[in-house]
Design a protein around this motif. Structure first.
Motif, PDB file in Angstrom:
ATOM      1  N   GLU A  20       0.837  -1.202   0.000  1.00  0.00           N
ATOM      2  CA  GLU A  20       0.000   0.000   0.000  1.00  0.00           C
ATOM      3  C   GLU A  20       0.870   1.249   0.000  1.00  0.00           C
ATOM      4  OE1 GLU A  20      -3.220   2.235   3.001  1.00  0.00           O
ATOM      5  OE2 GLU A  20      -2.424   0.245   3.482  1.00  0.00           O
ATOM      6  N   SER A  21       0.481   2.214  -0.825  1.00  0.00           N
ATOM      7  CA  SER A  21       1.119   3.528  -0.812  1.00  0.00           C
ATOM      8  C   SER A  21       0.259   4.479   0.007  1.00  0.00           C
ATOM      9  CB  SER A  21       1.270   4.067  -2.239  1.00  0.00           C
ATOM     10  OG  SER A  21       2.140   3.252  -2.987  1.00  0.00           O
ATOM     11  N   ILE A  22       0.899   5.236   0.881  1.00  0.00           N
ATOM     12  CA  ILE A  22       0.181   6.183   1.748  1.00  0.00           C
ATOM     13  C   ILE A  22       0.665   7.582   1.401  1.00  0.00           C
ATOM     14  CG2 ILE A  22      -0.340   6.840   4.117  1.00  0.00           C
ATOM     15  CD1 ILE A  22       0.308   3.994   4.953  1.00  0.00           C
ATOM     16  N   ALA A  23      -0.121   8.303   0.646  1.00  0.00           N
ATOM     17  CA  ALA A  23       0.303   9.606   0.140  1.00  0.00           C
ATOM     18  C   ALA A  23       0.522  10.619   1.256  1.00  0.00           C
ATOM     19  CB  ALA A  23      -0.737  10.130  -0.852  1.00  0.00           C
ATOM     20  N   ARG A  24      -0.294  10.545   2.303  1.00  0.00           N
ATOM     21  CA  ARG A  24      -0.191  11.555   3.368  1.00  0.00           C
ATOM     22  C   ARG A  24       0.907  11.230   4.382  1.00  0.00           C
ATOM     23  NH1 ARG A  24      -4.369   8.248   4.848  1.00  0.00           N
ATOM     24  NH2 ARG A  24      -4.466   7.524   7.010  1.00  0.00           N
ATOM     25  N   GLY A  25       1.474  10.035   4.304  1.00  0.00           N
ATOM     26  CA  GLY A  25       2.526   9.670   5.246  1.00  0.00           C
ATOM     27  C   GLY A  25       3.751  10.557   5.088  1.00  0.00           C
ATOM     28  N   GLU A  26       4.238  11.072   6.182  1.00  0.00           N
ATOM     29  CA  GLU A  26       5.394  11.985   6.164  1.00  0.00           C
ATOM     30  C   GLU A  26       6.634  11.244   6.646  1.00  0.00           C
ATOM     31  OE1 GLU A  26       5.978  16.545   7.487  1.00  0.00           O
ATOM     32  OE2 GLU A  26       5.704  15.149   9.142  1.00  0.00           O
ATOM     33  N   SER A  27       7.680  11.296   5.847  1.00  0.00           N
ATOM     34  CA  SER A  27       8.900  10.571   6.162  1.00  0.00           C
ATOM     35  C   SER A  27      10.064  11.521   6.414  1.00  0.00           C
ATOM     36  CB  SER A  27       9.267   9.637   5.002  1.00  0.00           C
ATOM     37  OG  SER A  27      10.550   9.089   5.196  1.00  0.00           O
ATOM     38  N   LEU A  28      10.872  11.174   7.417  1.00  0.00           N
ATOM     39  CA  LEU A  28      12.116  11.896   7.701  1.00  0.00           C
ATOM     40  C   LEU A  28      13.316  11.033   7.304  1.00  0.00           C
ATOM     41  CD1 LEU A  28      11.263  13.401  11.216  1.00  0.00           C
ATOM     42  CD2 LEU A  28      11.021  14.476   8.972  1.00  0.00           C
ATOM     43  N   ARG A  29      13.135  10.218   6.259  1.00  0.00           N
ATOM     44  CA  ARG A  29      14.147   9.231   5.902  1.00  0.00           C
ATOM     45  C   ARG A  29      15.482   9.842   5.502  1.00  0.00           C
ATOM     46  NH1 ARG A  29       9.960   8.747   2.098  1.00  0.00           N
ATOM     47  NH2 ARG A  29      10.401   9.542   0.009  1.00  0.00           N
ATOM     48  N   GLU A  30      15.474  11.094   5.060  1.00  0.00           N
ATOM     49  CA  GLU A  30      16.724  11.764   4.691  1.00  0.00           C
ATOM     50  C   GLU A  30      17.129  12.819   5.715  1.00  0.00           C
ATOM     51  OE1 GLU A  30      18.623  10.781   2.292  1.00  0.00           O
ATOM     52  OE2 GLU A  30      17.184   9.234   1.696  1.00  0.00           O
ATOM     53  N   CYS A  31      16.438  12.857   6.829  1.00  0.00           N
ATOM     54  CA  CYS A  31      16.664  13.906   7.823  1.00  0.00           C
ATOM     55  C   CYS A  31      17.320  13.333   9.073  1.00  0.00           C
ATOM     56  CB  CYS A  31      15.347  14.564   8.220  1.00  0.00           C
ATOM     57  SG  CYS A  31      14.310  15.067   6.822  1.00  0.00           S
ATOM     58  N   ALA A  32      18.390  13.929   9.488  1.00  0.00           N
ATOM     59  CA  ALA A  32      19.029  13.529  10.746  1.00  0.00           C
ATOM     60  C   ALA A  32      19.680  14.753  11.354  1.00  0.00           C
ATOM     61  CB  ALA A  32      20.064  12.434  10.499  1.00  0.00           C
ATOM     62  N   TRP A  33      19.506  14.907  12.643  1.00  0.00           N
ATOM     63  CA  TRP A  33      20.055  16.075  13.317  1.00  0.00           C
ATOM     64  C   TRP A  33      20.472  15.712  14.726  1.00  0.00           C
ATOM     65  CZ3 TRP A  33      14.965  15.021  12.696  1.00  0.00           C
ATOM     66  CH2 TRP A  33      14.148  15.046  13.825  1.00  0.00           C
ATOM     67  N   ILE A  34      21.374  16.514  15.255  1.00  0.00           N
ATOM     68  CA  ILE A  34      21.812  16.382  16.642  1.00  0.00           C
ATOM     69  C   ILE A  34      21.284  17.566  17.424  1.00  0.00           C
ATOM     70  CG2 ILE A  34      23.790  16.409  18.214  1.00  0.00           C
ATOM     71  CD1 ILE A  34      25.391  14.909  16.189  1.00  0.00           C
ATOM     72  N   ARG A  35      20.598  17.284  18.504  1.00  0.00           N
ATOM     73  CA  ARG A  35      20.096  18.343  19.372  1.00  0.00           C
ATOM     74  C   ARG A  35      21.220  18.871  20.252  1.00  0.00           C
ATOM     75  NH1 ARG A  35      16.554  13.944  20.156  1.00  0.00           N
ATOM     76  NH2 ARG A  35      14.497  14.186  19.185  1.00  0.00           N
ATOM     77  N   ARG A  36      21.327  20.162  20.317  1.00  0.00           N
ATOM     78  CA  ARG A  36      22.240  20.806  21.266  1.00  0.00           C
ATOM     79  C   ARG A  36      21.451  21.832  22.053  1.00  0.00           C
ATOM     80  NH1 ARG A  36      27.544  22.549  17.894  1.00  0.00           N
ATOM     81  NH2 ARG A  36      27.034  24.426  19.088  1.00  0.00           N
ATOM     82  N   ALA A  37      22.006  22.289  23.149  1.00  0.00           N
ATOM     83  CA  ALA A  37      21.283  23.243  23.982  1.00  0.00           C
ATOM     84  C   ALA A  37      20.998  24.541  23.222  1.00  0.00           C
ATOM     85  CB  ALA A  37      22.080  23.534  25.250  1.00  0.00           C
ATOM     86  N   ASP A  38      21.930  24.946  22.362  1.00  0.00           N
ATOM     87  CA  ASP A  38      21.791  26.231  21.675  1.00  0.00           C
ATOM     88  C   ASP A  38      21.277  26.116  20.252  1.00  0.00           C
ATOM     89  OD1 ASP A  38      24.062  24.894  20.923  1.00  0.00           O
ATOM     90  OD2 ASP A  38      25.361  26.648  20.832  1.00  0.00           O
ATOM     91  N   GLY A  39      21.114  24.898  19.760  1.00  0.00           N
ATOM     92  CA  GLY A  39      20.655  24.741  18.389  1.00  0.00           C
ATOM     93  C   GLY A  39      20.782  23.299  17.939  1.00  0.00           C
ATOM     94  N   PHE A  40      20.840  23.097  16.637  1.00  0.00           N
ATOM     95  CA  PHE A  40      20.894  21.739  16.104  1.00  0.00           C
ATOM     96  C   PHE A  40      21.855  21.686  14.916  1.00  0.00           C
ATOM     97  CE2 PHE A  40      17.679  23.980  13.741  1.00  0.00           C
ATOM     98  CZ  PHE A  40      17.743  23.500  12.443  1.00  0.00           C
ATOM     99  N   VAL A  41      22.385  20.483  14.691  1.00  0.00           N
ATOM    100  CA  VAL A  41      23.309  20.248  13.591  1.00  0.00           C
ATOM    101  C   VAL A  41      22.636  19.343  12.565  1.00  0.00           C
ATOM    102  CG1 VAL A  41      25.535  19.264  12.911  1.00  0.00           C
ATOM    103  CG2 VAL A  41      25.311  20.463  15.102  1.00  0.00           C
ATOM    104  N   ASP A  42      22.592  19.774  11.318  1.00  0.00           N
ATOM    105  CA  ASP A  42      22.093  18.963  10.223  1.00  0.00           C
ATOM    106  C   ASP A  42      23.199  17.969   9.862  1.00  0.00           C
ATOM    107  OD1 ASP A  42      21.437  17.870   7.759  1.00  0.00           O
ATOM    108  OD2 ASP A  42      20.644  19.738   6.943  1.00  0.00           O
TER     109      ASP A  42
ATOM    110  N   GLY B 185       4.616  10.705   1.156  1.00  0.00           N
ATOM    111  CA  GLY B 185       4.472   9.516   0.343  1.00  0.00           C
ATOM    112  C   GLY B 185       5.351   8.387   0.838  1.00  0.00           C
ATOM    113  N   VAL B 186       4.725   7.356   1.392  1.00  0.00           N
ATOM    114  CA  VAL B 186       5.464   6.225   1.960  1.00  0.00           C
ATOM    115  C   VAL B 186       4.783   4.920   1.552  1.00  0.00           C
ATOM    116  CG1 VAL B 186       6.275   7.589   3.933  1.00  0.00           C
ATOM    117  CG2 VAL B 186       4.140   6.292   4.120  1.00  0.00           C
ATOM    118  N   THR B 187       5.461   3.818   1.849  1.00  0.00           N
ATOM    119  CA  THR B 187       4.960   2.498   1.466  1.00  0.00           C
ATOM    120  C   THR B 187       4.904   1.573   2.671  1.00  0.00           C
ATOM    121  OG1 THR B 187       6.026   2.747  -0.689  1.00  0.00           O
ATOM    122  CG2 THR B 187       5.323   0.529  -0.078  1.00  0.00           C
ATOM    123  N   VAL B 188       3.852   0.790   2.766  1.00  0.00           N
ATOM    124  CA  VAL B 188       3.780  -0.305   3.733  1.00  0.00           C
ATOM    125  C   VAL B 188       3.517  -1.585   2.948  1.00  0.00           C
ATOM    126  CG1 VAL B 188       3.030   1.101   5.689  1.00  0.00           C
ATOM    127  CG2 VAL B 188       1.321   0.124   4.165  1.00  0.00           C
ATOM    128  N   ALA B 189       4.195  -2.659   3.325  1.00  0.00           N
ATOM    129  CA  ALA B 189       4.046  -3.913   2.596  1.00  0.00           C
ATOM    130  C   ALA B 189       4.436  -5.077   3.486  1.00  0.00           C
ATOM    131  CB  ALA B 189       4.904  -3.907   1.330  1.00  0.00           C
TER     132      ALA B 189
END
Length: 352
Positions: A277-299, A326-330
């Motif tokens: 099944e394709s889920i058009a409204r599904g939101e993916s962070l598959r290419e997103c990664a960050w480090i939380r810091r007290a003063d900000g974040f690192v991409d 746009g995501v997939t479940v199978a």
């Protein structure tokens, strides 16, 4: 476990209710196996319990789940067929963005019960009037679901039939991310500030099916319990690369994490049936990664640092640019069988 007659099923429910002092799960009795119950969406016999949690609010990076309103949540408790006289190990089952999906959880409940492990499957959505958070994750904070899981752990630790030292957590998708968040010392420390629990409070084992691994801490500090992470190599919702990188970082920090990636498997590969099944409204962070810091974040993709901005506005704008729709479940029968076997074996070993 097969339920031959309604009389036998109801007798078992009454026995569990007497032992634990809780109410038996209401509803019709169905003469079916757990898997057949899953096909019809009817929960197998169990015990309905209620426990105290709270609806929380994000205040800051150090106060992410401040309780603002007491909330009573419900769950399904199941004990092994022939529980011994000794306190039992237990697994807490945490659902994802589509809610409990009881037919899916029944398979795991049965397998854990067969291995001598009690199960508690909780529902964070229905008591709050939520049906799904797919494409609308803001409807309930992930940190609020972590608070729910830790509140359920507190309830389990107070049950005389459960061994407080041998309670694990397993979650799927959003619930898998909760299993990771409940592994962090930061989350445990924050919960301790809001609840009457000791310094030894925490899960004895963590299992995360296809979680999000995008958000990371500047300091990787975990509880010391072991973690198992199970992901399909074709998962376009979780993001395989970011989870591999996170697992490497956790290993480098000296923590016990086993990451397993299954061939030809997508998100939700361990669900019963045959589907794609394709889920058009599904939101993916598959290419997103960050480090939380007290003063900000690192991409982590670019190495760029940004300050949070007023009310974390800069981060929200960065996230909106990075996320994809746009995501997939199978399903994948082979990966499902291997993953369930591995998850149960891991829990048995970790909770022995």
């Amino acid at each position: 476990m097969h339920y031959i007659t309604c009389h036998m099923a109801r007798s078992l429910m009454r026995l569990i209710a007497v032992v634990l002092g809780v109410a038996a799960l209401p509803g019709p009795c169905v003469a079916s196996s757990a898997d057949a119950a899953g096909d019809t969406g009817i929960a197998p016999p169990g015990t309905r319990i209620e426990f105290a949690s709270a609806t929380t609010a994000f205040r800051s990076l150090t106060t992410r789940m401040a309780p603002v309103e007491p909330t009573t949540l419900a769950g399904r408790l199941r004990l092994p067929d022939e529980p011994s006289g000794e306190p039992l190990p237990a697994m807490l089952l945490v659902h994802g963005s589509r809610g409990p999906q009881w037919h899916h959880k029944a398979r795991y409940e049965q397998r854990f019960n067969d291995a001598g492990i009690a199960t508690l499957t909780i529902d964070s959505f229905a008591p709050r009037g939520i049906d799904s958070t797919v494409g609308r994750q803001h409807r309930l904070s992930l940190f609020n679901q972590t608070f729910d899981a830790l509140s359920a752990l507190q309830w389990l630790r107070n049950q005389p039939r459960i061994d407080a030292r041998r309670i694990g957590i397993i979650g799927w998708s959003r619930g898998g991310t909760v299993a990771i968040d409940a592994w962090r010392q930061r989350s445990l420390g924050e919960y301790r500030r809001h609840a009457d629990v000791g310094d030894d409070f925490g899960f004895a084992a963590h299992i995360a099916f296809y979680p999000s691994c995008s958000g990371r801490e500047a300091r990787i500090e975990m509880s010391g319990a072991p973690m198992l992470m199970l992901i399909g190599k074709e998962d376009d919702w979780t993001g395989v690369r970011v989870c591999r990188e996170w697992a490497d970082a956790v290993h480098a920090a000296g923590h016990e994490l086993k990451a397993v990636f299954y061939d030809d498997a997508a998100h939700a590969f361990d669900y019963p049936g045959s589907f794609h099944e394709s889920i058009a409204r599904g939101e993916s962070l598959r290419e997103c990664a960050w480090i939380r810091r007290a003063d900000g974040f690192v991409d982590l993709k670019t190495g760029a640092f940004q300050r949070w901005g007023t009310n974390y506005r800069n981060w929200y704008e960065w996230r909106a640019r990075c996320a994809k729709r746009g995501v997939t479940v199978a399903s994948n029968a082979t990966a499902r069988r291997l993953a369930i076997d591995r998850a149960v074996a891991f829990a048995v070993e970790a909770l022995r």
